[in-house]
Design a protein around this motif. Structure first.
Motif, PDB file in Angstrom:
ATOM      1  N   ARG A  20     -13.999  -3.046   5.040  1.00 23.25           N
ATOM      2  CA  ARG A  20     -14.782  -2.154   5.881  1.00 23.25           C
ATOM      3  C   ARG A  20     -15.300  -0.972   5.060  1.00 23.25           C
ATOM      4  O   ARG A  20     -14.610  -0.508   4.153  1.00 23.25           O
ATOM      5  CB  ARG A  20     -13.930  -1.646   7.052  1.00 23.25           C
ATOM      6  N   PRO A  21     -16.490  -0.474   5.371  1.00 31.61           N
ATOM      7  CA  PRO A  21     -16.970   0.724   4.676  1.00 31.61           C
ATOM      8  C   PRO A  21     -15.979   1.864   4.846  1.00 31.61           C
ATOM      9  O   PRO A  21     -15.502   2.127   5.950  1.00 31.61           O
ATOM     10  CB  PRO A  21     -18.311   1.022   5.370  1.00 31.61           C
ATOM     11  N   ALA A  22     -15.642   2.558   3.753  1.00 35.13           N
ATOM     12  CA  ALA A  22     -14.612   3.592   3.812  1.00 35.13           C
ATOM     13  C   ALA A  22     -14.776   4.555   2.651  1.00 35.13           C
ATOM     14  O   ALA A  22     -15.421   4.250   1.641  1.00 35.13           O
ATOM     15  CB  ALA A  22     -13.219   2.959   3.782  1.00 35.13           C
ATOM     16  N   ARG A  23     -14.172   5.722   2.806  1.00 31.99           N
ATOM     17  CA  ARG A  23     -14.006   6.659   1.696  1.00 31.99           C
ATOM     18  C   ARG A  23     -12.772   6.200   0.925  1.00 31.99           C
ATOM     19  O   ARG A  23     -11.677   6.116   1.484  1.00 31.99           O
ATOM     20  CB  ARG A  23     -13.798   8.073   2.241  1.00 31.99           C
ATOM     21  N   GLU A  24     -12.917   5.908  -0.359  1.00 32.59           N
ATOM     22  CA  GLU A  24     -11.818   5.336  -1.131  1.00 32.59           C
ATOM     23  C   GLU A  24     -11.258   6.334  -2.136  1.00 32.59           C
ATOM     24  O   GLU A  24     -11.988   7.143  -2.717  1.00 32.59           O
ATOM     25  CB  GLU A  24     -12.280   4.076  -1.859  1.00 32.59           C
ATOM     26  N   ILE A  25      -9.944   6.247  -2.331  1.00 35.33           N
ATOM     27  CA  ILE A  25      -9.259   7.121  -3.278  1.00 35.33           C
ATOM     28  C   ILE A  25      -8.051   6.386  -3.844  1.00 35.33           C
ATOM     29  O   ILE A  25      -7.440   5.555  -3.162  1.00 35.33           O
ATOM     30  CB  ILE A  25      -8.834   8.450  -2.606  1.00 35.33           C
ATOM     31  N   VAL A  26      -7.732   6.673  -5.101  1.00 42.40           N
ATOM     32  CA  VAL A  26      -6.529   6.138  -5.748  1.00 42.40           C
ATOM     33  C   VAL A  26      -5.509   7.269  -5.846  1.00 42.40           C
ATOM     34  O   VAL A  26      -5.836   8.366  -6.306  1.00 42.40           O
ATOM     35  CB  VAL A  26      -6.842   5.592  -7.152  1.00 42.40           C
ATOM     36  N   VAL A  27      -4.281   7.004  -5.414  1.00 41.80           N
ATOM     37  CA  VAL A  27      -3.211   7.998  -5.476  1.00 41.80           C
ATOM     38  C   VAL A  27      -1.991   7.360  -6.138  1.00 41.80           C
ATOM     39  O   VAL A  27      -1.523   6.307  -5.703  1.00 41.80           O
ATOM     40  CB  VAL A  27      -2.835   8.530  -4.078  1.00 41.80           C
ATOM     41  N   VAL A  28      -1.495   8.003  -7.184  1.00 41.27           N
ATOM     42  CA  VAL A  28      -0.293   7.557  -7.887  1.00 41.27           C
ATOM     43  C   VAL A  28       0.772   8.634  -7.720  1.00 41.27           C
ATOM     44  O   VAL A  28       0.546   9.801  -8.063  1.00 41.27           O
ATOM     45  CB  VAL A  28      -0.569   7.313  -9.385  1.00 41.27           C
ATOM     46  N   GLU A  29       1.920   8.258  -7.186  1.00 45.98           N
ATOM     47  CA  GLU A  29       3.045   9.186  -7.080  1.00 45.98           C
ATOM     48  C   GLU A  29       3.963   8.997  -8.286  1.00 45.98           C
ATOM     49  O   GLU A  29       4.416   7.885  -8.561  1.00 45.98           O
ATOM     50  CB  GLU A  29       3.837   8.969  -5.793  1.00 45.98           C
ATOM     51  N   VAL A  82      10.342  17.538 -10.691  1.00 49.30           N
ATOM     52  CA  VAL A  82       9.395  17.650  -9.598  1.00 49.30           C
ATOM     53  C   VAL A  82       8.675  16.315  -9.449  1.00 49.30           C
ATOM     54  O   VAL A  82       8.531  15.561 -10.410  1.00 49.30           O
ATOM     55  CB  VAL A  82       8.382  18.793  -9.852  1.00 49.30           C
ATOM     56  N   SER A  83       8.262  15.986  -8.224  1.00 48.43           N
ATOM     57  CA  SER A  83       7.413  14.828  -7.969  1.00 48.43           C
ATOM     58  C   SER A  83       5.995  15.308  -7.689  1.00 48.43           C
ATOM     59  O   SER A  83       5.793  16.437  -7.219  1.00 48.43           O
ATOM     60  CB  SER A  83       7.940  14.015  -6.773  1.00 48.43           C
ATOM     61  N   MET A  84       5.009  14.457  -7.946  1.00 51.48           N
ATOM     62  CA  MET A  84       3.620  14.877  -7.806  1.00 51.48           C
ATOM     63  C   MET A  84       2.714  13.693  -7.494  1.00 51.48           C
ATOM     64  O   MET A  84       3.105  12.532  -7.676  1.00 51.48           O
ATOM     65  CB  MET A  84       3.148  15.595  -9.070  1.00 51.48           C
ATOM     66  N   PHE A  85       1.533  14.006  -7.025  1.00 51.00           N
ATOM     67  CA  PHE A  85       0.493  13.009  -6.803  1.00 51.00           C
ATOM     68  C   PHE A  85      -0.574  13.157  -7.886  1.00 51.00           C
ATOM     69  O   PHE A  85      -1.068  14.259  -8.149  1.00 51.00           O
ATOM     70  CB  PHE A  85      -0.158  13.177  -5.429  1.00 51.00           C
ATOM     71  N   ASN A  86      -0.910  12.026  -8.522  1.00 49.36           N
ATOM     72  CA  ASN A  86      -1.957  11.976  -9.546  1.00 49.36           C
ATOM     73  C   ASN A  86      -1.711  12.974 -10.676  1.00 49.36           C
ATOM     74  O   ASN A  86      -2.652  13.574 -11.218  1.00 49.36           O
ATOM     75  CB  ASN A  86      -3.338  12.185  -8.924  1.00 49.36           C
ATOM     76  N   GLY A  87      -0.422  13.176 -11.004  1.00 46.27           N
ATOM     77  CA  GLY A  87      -0.080  13.997 -12.148  1.00 46.27           C
ATOM     78  C   GLY A  87      -0.305  15.478 -11.967  1.00 46.27           C
ATOM     79  O   GLY A  87      -0.320  16.229 -12.950  1.00 46.27           O
ATOM     80  N   ARG A  88      -0.468  15.938 -10.708  1.00 48.60           N
ATOM     81  CA  ARG A  88      -0.772  17.346 -10.468  1.00 48.60           C
ATOM     82  C   ARG A  88       0.019  17.891  -9.285  1.00 48.60           C
ATOM     83  O   ARG A  88       0.405  17.129  -8.384  1.00 48.60           O
ATOM     84  CB  ARG A  88      -2.268  17.550 -10.183  1.00 48.60           C
ATOM     85  N   LEU A  89       0.202  19.210  -9.301  1.00 48.15           N
ATOM     86  CA  LEU A  89       0.800  19.894  -8.161  1.00 48.15           C
ATOM     87  C   LEU A  89      -0.222  20.783  -7.463  1.00 48.15           C
ATOM     88  O   LEU A  89       0.125  21.487  -6.510  1.00 48.15           O
ATOM     89  CB  LEU A  89       1.995  20.737  -8.619  1.00 48.15           C
ATOM     90  N   VAL A 107       0.072   3.775  -5.481  1.00 53.56           N
ATOM     91  CA  VAL A 107       1.118   3.219  -6.340  1.00 53.56           C
ATOM     92  C   VAL A 107       2.253   4.232  -6.431  1.00 53.56           C
ATOM     93  O   VAL A 107       2.017   5.432  -6.634  1.00 53.56           O
ATOM     94  CB  VAL A 107       0.579   2.895  -7.750  1.00 53.56           C
ATOM     95  N   ASN A 108       3.477   3.751  -6.273  1.00 55.11           N
ATOM     96  CA  ASN A 108       4.663   4.591  -6.422  1.00 55.11           C
ATOM     97  C   ASN A 108       5.348   4.251  -7.740  1.00 55.11           C
ATOM     98  O   ASN A 108       5.959   3.194  -7.879  1.00 55.11           O
ATOM     99  CB  ASN A 108       5.631   4.391  -5.261  1.00 55.11           C
ATOM    100  N   VAL A 109       5.241   5.164  -8.707  1.00 51.87           N
ATOM    101  CA  VAL A 109       5.931   4.983  -9.980  1.00 51.87           C
ATOM    102  C   VAL A 109       7.425   5.231  -9.810  1.00 51.87           C
ATOM    103  O   VAL A 109       8.254   4.654 -10.493  1.00 51.87           O
ATOM    104  CB  VAL A 109       5.330   5.933 -11.039  1.00 51.87           C
ATOM    105  N   GLY A 110       7.764   6.118  -8.875  1.00 51.23           N
ATOM    106  CA  GLY A 110       9.155   6.451  -8.619  1.00 51.23           C
ATOM    107  C   GLY A 110       9.427   7.907  -8.952  1.00 51.23           C
ATOM    108  O   GLY A 110       8.532   8.666  -9.311  1.00 51.23           O
ATOM    109  N   PRO A 111      10.678   8.337  -8.819  1.00 49.14           N
ATOM    110  CA  PRO A 111      11.825   7.509  -8.442  1.00 49.14           C
ATOM    111  C   PRO A 111      11.937   7.327  -6.926  1.00 49.14           C
ATOM    112  O   PRO A 111      11.265   8.006  -6.168  1.00 49.14           O
ATOM    113  CB  PRO A 111      13.009   8.328  -8.969  1.00 49.14           C
ATOM    114  N   ALA A 137       9.698   2.006  -5.689  1.00 53.78           N
ATOM    115  CA  ALA A 137       9.257   2.295  -7.052  1.00 53.78           C
ATOM    116  C   ALA A 137       8.799   1.009  -7.730  1.00 53.78           C
ATOM    117  O   ALA A 137       9.453  -0.030  -7.619  1.00 53.78           O
ATOM    118  CB  ALA A 137      10.398   2.942  -7.839  1.00 53.78           C
ATOM    119  N   GLY A 138       7.656   1.084  -8.396  1.00 56.08           N
ATOM    120  CA  GLY A 138       7.113  -0.085  -9.074  1.00 56.08           C
ATOM    121  C   GLY A 138       6.213  -0.931  -8.210  1.00 56.08           C
ATOM    122  O   GLY A 138       5.803  -2.014  -8.620  1.00 56.08           O
TER     123      GLY A 138
END
Length: 245
Positions: free
Chosen positions: A102-111, A139-146, A164-168, A200-201
């Motif tokens: 479906r048409p959508a606003r897309e974003i990638v988020v890595v924790e 600390v945990s973060m999204f996309n390498g930033r706080l 994507v959840n890198v973890g922990p 995670a993973g």
């Protein structure tokens, strides 16, 4: 944070392909120790992921068969965990070949997270192996930033997040003020989900609507203790709005 990274980015660049494509990945090791690359999207002999010594190039080639969003990370034998938690990871998207999204606003988020201790000036000089072994993140973060800026959206928009959840730990993915219309973590799609667990993973595709004007923060509901430090990504219909909960 003195991170290790693919292409100097934390997380690494997003790799995109369509189901059935033959994907070639070249990893040129400019480091001082051996590194590799393991993408969870490939079905391949694990030995082909490396590692490869400093100054050499590892080439991995394979057709991708399974659509979804996948984690990729360094493959370095017994020190793989340390390398992943030092920043060598990212997301890979395999789009479905025979399904029209479906048409959508897309974003990638890595924790992901940082496993080190800040000096008096707030700089983290590197990853602490003792903390990685205990999954004791600083600390945990999204996309390498706080300090992620709010993502501008409009009322009624459909947002599609490749997560994507890198973890922990397990990420309890949740959007404050909305409900996931659909979630894909392997066929079939699941509908009407308030919070979705991503170990995670692993990864998942989230679709949600912006129900009205306002601010709608994406959070890890199991790590709300990190919310004051910036573990939130707001979707906002207002310019300059902050993620507040």
């Amino acid at each position: 944070f003195a991170a290790w990274a693919y292409n100097g980015r934390l997380p690494g660049p997003t790799i995109e392909a369509c189901q059935g494509d033959i994907v070639t990945i070249n990893v040129h090791n400019k480091g001082t120790t051996s590194h590799g690359l393991d993408t969870h999207a490939f079905k391949i002999d694990a030995r082909k992921y490396g590692p490869t010594p400093p100054g050499t190039t590892l080439t991995i080639e394979k057709a991708v068969e399974t659509p979804g969003v996948f984690m990729y990370h360094c493959s370095a034998g017994p020190v793989t965990d340390l390398h992943i938690k030092s920043g060598i990871h990212g997301a890979m998207i395999v789009y479905p070949r025979n399904e029209t999204l479906r048409p959508a606003r897309e974003i990638v988020v890595v924790e992901d997270a940082v496993f080190g201790t800040a000096d008096p000036k707030g700089f983290i000089p590197g990853t602490d192996p003792a903390r990685t072994a205990k999954n004791d993140q600083f600390v945990s973060m999204f996309n390498g930033r706080l300090d992620n800026e709010a993502v501008r959206v409009n009322p009624g928009d459909l947002v599609r997040m490749y997560f994507v959840n890198v973890g922990p730990w397990i990420s309890a993915a949740h959007v404050i003020g909305s409900v996931f219309d659909r979630v894909y973590a392997g066929a079939p799609w699941v509908s009407g989900v308030q919070t979705f667990p991503v170990p995670a993973g692993s990864g998942a595709i989230f679709e949600f609507y912006v129900p009205e004007a306002g601010v709608f923060p994406f959070v890890d509901h199991d790590k709300l203790a990190y919310l004051p430090f910036g573990l939130a990504l707001a979707f906002s219909t207002e310019r300059g709005a902050a993620a507040v909960h």
